[in-house]
Each structure stands twice: as structure tokens, then as C-alpha cells.
Write a protein that holds these residues in place. Structure first.
Motif: not given
Ligand code: NDP
Length: 326
Positions: A102, A28, A32, A22-25, A104
Motif C-alpha cells: 500500500q 499522510a 491510498t 501498519s498502514s498508519s506508519q 499513501h
């Protein structure tokens, strides 16, 4: 969900697998980037295979460079839809990197894609090509001109070496290319080398001073070969040292430095300031001919990365390896 090459450690061994995460992993950070292209550099190969202590925190997404499009940004310098590239800053080493769909990242690490450079070509250049440009700039700053004499490039069929040969040729230098692979001679001549020298002919231990032969050297190999070419560098010449493909030691003497005024210039691409980085990318964009991008490239998928990483360390890869993430 995004696809990423994930490195994990089991029983002290590095395991590489393509996973859907998941891109939430992703860690931060302010910007992006949807990654379109990445590449396999020597350092990536060391990280993916676990043959070098590049990664100290697992799990890690490797990939020390990428080019892509900004898809979200809290950094006023970058807007959605902007083409960007990234090399270095520890990305793919300590921060999740470019072998994923992707990333970050911190806006400080990004370079806007130069006008006239396609994202795919930017990653054919990649970290290796940026380093080659920085080596050429080091020779120029050392006063080496095309009139000074021949310039030697070691490890010439690899990523840094190939790009250095092409850049020096474009700038009007006479380039001698050192390679351990005679089957690559044709390739090196087509990139612009004047002639190719077998790596074997440098295998005798270096004397403190040898016959002066090179106005400048771009060295990616280190070790005994670097010691040998330093001893062969002309009075007032410059050697740009950026690599350790042959070893990290340097069994040399002070003689070339104190009797021949030879300059040994180290070259790092990871932490160089943004201003010099942008200048180097601009020059790469202007200098490399269209032909270079066809000659020097193979293209792979993310799934092929572990095998290619092993091949690269076994000296089976020529030129640059591009990873297609579109
Ligand atoms: P590649 O593997 O693409 O190229 C290395 C080349 O070196 C090979 O193609 C081979 O060329 C030659 N070589 C390999 N093994 C040996 C050996 N044992 N002895 C002598 N020559 C050898 O790697 P890259 O071009 O991506 O990187 C080259 C080096 O530069 C690496 O050490 C890398 O870590 C370093 N580097 C440093 C950077 C920096 O910021 N300072 C950035 C990027 C790279 P051939 O077969 O023609 O002889």
C-alpha cells in the motif's frame, strides 16, 4: 498490516528487509492505493543496494513506480476502486514508494490507468518504458522521421533500451541496438532491432567528428559512449540522453553541435508535467504490441527484490523486472 520492503541504514550501509508495517506508519497523503504491481528500475537498484545516493532519509520504502487500485481518497479526482499508476515525483526516493502492498500519495502524482492497458502491463512498461517513450518523443520533436536514417539505441537490453527498440520499430524506424551482451542479440532482434552492434566497437576515444551514421540516438549510457555517438550523429540529427549506466561525465566537444547542427536533448521522467505524462502513457498503450509484454518481462516477489537489484547493477538483468504485490 501491510508488507513492505524497508531500507534502513546501519554503520553507513543500506540494509533492505521485508517487514510487516501498519498502514498508519505510511506518510499522510490524500489518496491510498492498494498496490498490485511495481518494478525494479535502475534507480531502485541503486537505492536498494545503497550503491547510489538516492535515499537521504531512512527508514524508506523504495519503489519509484507502481500500479494499483484506489482504496481511499480525499481527492475528488480519484474514487475508490479506480485503477491508477504512478511514476516519479520523488516517490521511492523522498516519499515512501511502491515496493509495498500500500502507498499513501498526493493525487497530483497519480495517472488514471489508460483504457486498454492492464495494471500488470503498465508496470512492465514502468518508469523505464515511460522514459523510452519520452526519448522517442524527443527524437520526433527534433525532426527525426523513419526516412531520416537509422536510429541507434544504447544499453539496449536494459529496461529503457528494450522498450525504446520496440517503440521505434513499431513506428517504422530502422533500429541499430548497442549491447555489451552478445547473448541478447536474438532478444533484441525479436523486439525489432534491425541489427545489433557490440558495445566494444565504440570503445576507442571519440574524435570531435566521426563518420555520420545515425539520424537519431536514444542513449541510456552517458560517458564515453555518449560522446562517441554524438560525434557519429548525422547533420541535423537528435540525441536523446536519459541515463548514466556507463557514467555521468560527457567528454565531448562543441564540434558536432556547431558544424553538424546536432541537437542533444535531455530527457527526465521524474518531474515532467502531467499533460505530457498522460500523452506518453496513451502512446505507449497504443504502440506496444502484446508480444512485447511477454518478451521483455521477468516477475519476482518482494523478497527477491534485493538480489535482483544487485543483479541489475551487475548487468545480469535483461528487459524489465515486475514485482508482484497481489
Ligand atoms: P537497466 O539496468 O535495465 O539497463 C541499463 C543497460 O545499460 C544495461 O542493460 C546494459 O545494456 C547497459 N549498461 C550497463 N552498464 C553499462 C556500462 N558500464 N557501460 C555501458 N553500458 C552499460 O537500466 P534502465 O534501463 O532502467 O535505466 C537505464 C539508465 O537510464 C540508467 O542510468 C537510469 O538511471 C536512467 N533512467 C533515467 C530516467 C530519467 O528520468 N532520466 C528514468 C529511467 C532510467 P547492454 O547489456 O545491452 O549493453
Amino acid at each position: 498490516m501491510i508488507k513492505a520492503l524497508v531500507l534502513e541504514q546501519q554503520d553507513g550501509k543500506t540494509q533492505a528487509s521485508v517487514q510487516n508495517i501498519s498502514s498508519s506508519q505510511l506518510p499522510a497523503e490524500d489518496v491510498t492505493v492498494d498496490i498490485k504491481w511495481s518494478s525494479i528500475n535502475y534507480k531502485d537498484a541503486l537505492a536498494i543496494t545503497g550503491k547510489g545516493k538516492i535515499i537521504r532519509q531512512f527508514p524508506m520504502v523504495p519503489g519509484i513506480d507502481f500500479a494499483g487500485i484506489v482504496s481511499a481518497s480525499a481527492d475528488p479526482r480519484f474514487h475508490v476502486g479506480q485503477n491508477v499508476l504512478l511514476t516519479g515525483w520523488g516517490v521511492g526516493e523522498t516519499h515512501w514508494g511502491g515496493l509495498a502492498e500500500q502507498a499513501h500519495v498526493n493525487g497530483d502524482w497519480l495517472v488514471p490507468l489508460p483504457q486498454g492497458l492492464e495494471a500488470r502491463n503498465a508496470m512492465i512498461i514502468g518508469t523505464a518504458g515511460l522514459t523510452a517513450m519520452l526519448c522517442v518523443m524527443a527524437l520526433e520533436e527534433g525532426g527525426v522521421t523513419p526516412e531520416s536514417g537509422e536510429v541507434l539505441v544504447t544499453g539496449a537490453s536494459g529496461g529503457v533500451g528494450s522498450t525504446a527498440v520496440a517503440l521505434l520499430h513499431q513506428l517504422g524506424y530502422q533500429v541499430a541496438a548497442v549491447s555489451g551482451r552478445q547473448q541478447n542479440a536474438e532478444y533484441l532482434l525479436s523486439l525489432g532491432a534491425k541489427y545489433v552492434i557490440e558495445r566494444n566497437s565504440f570503445s576507442d576515444a571519440a574524435k570531435p567528428l566521426e563518420k555520420q551514421s545515425w539520424a537519431g540516438v536514444v542513449d541510456v549510457v552517458g560517458g564515453d559512449l555518449l560522446a562517441k555517438v554524438i560525434a557519429q550523429t548525422n547533420y541535423g540529427g537528435t540525441v536523446a540522453a536519459c541515463g548514466l549506466a556507463g557514467g555521468y561525465q560527457l567528454p565531448t566537444t562543441v564540434m558536432p553541435f556547431i558544424l553538424r547542427n546536432v541537437r542533444l536533448q535531455g530527457v527526465d521522467s521524474v518531474m515532467i508535467p502531467t499533460e505530457r505524462r498522460v500523452a506518453a502513457w496513451q502512446r505507449l498503450t497504443e504502440l506496444l504490441p502484446e508480444r512485447f509484454y511477454q518478451l521483455a518481462t521477468s516477475e519476482i516477489t518482494l523478497e527477491q527484490a534485493p538480489q535482483i537489484a544487485a543483479d541489475l547493477l551487475n548487468g545480469k538483468v535483461t528487459g524489465r523486472v515486475l514485482v508482484n504485490l497481489r
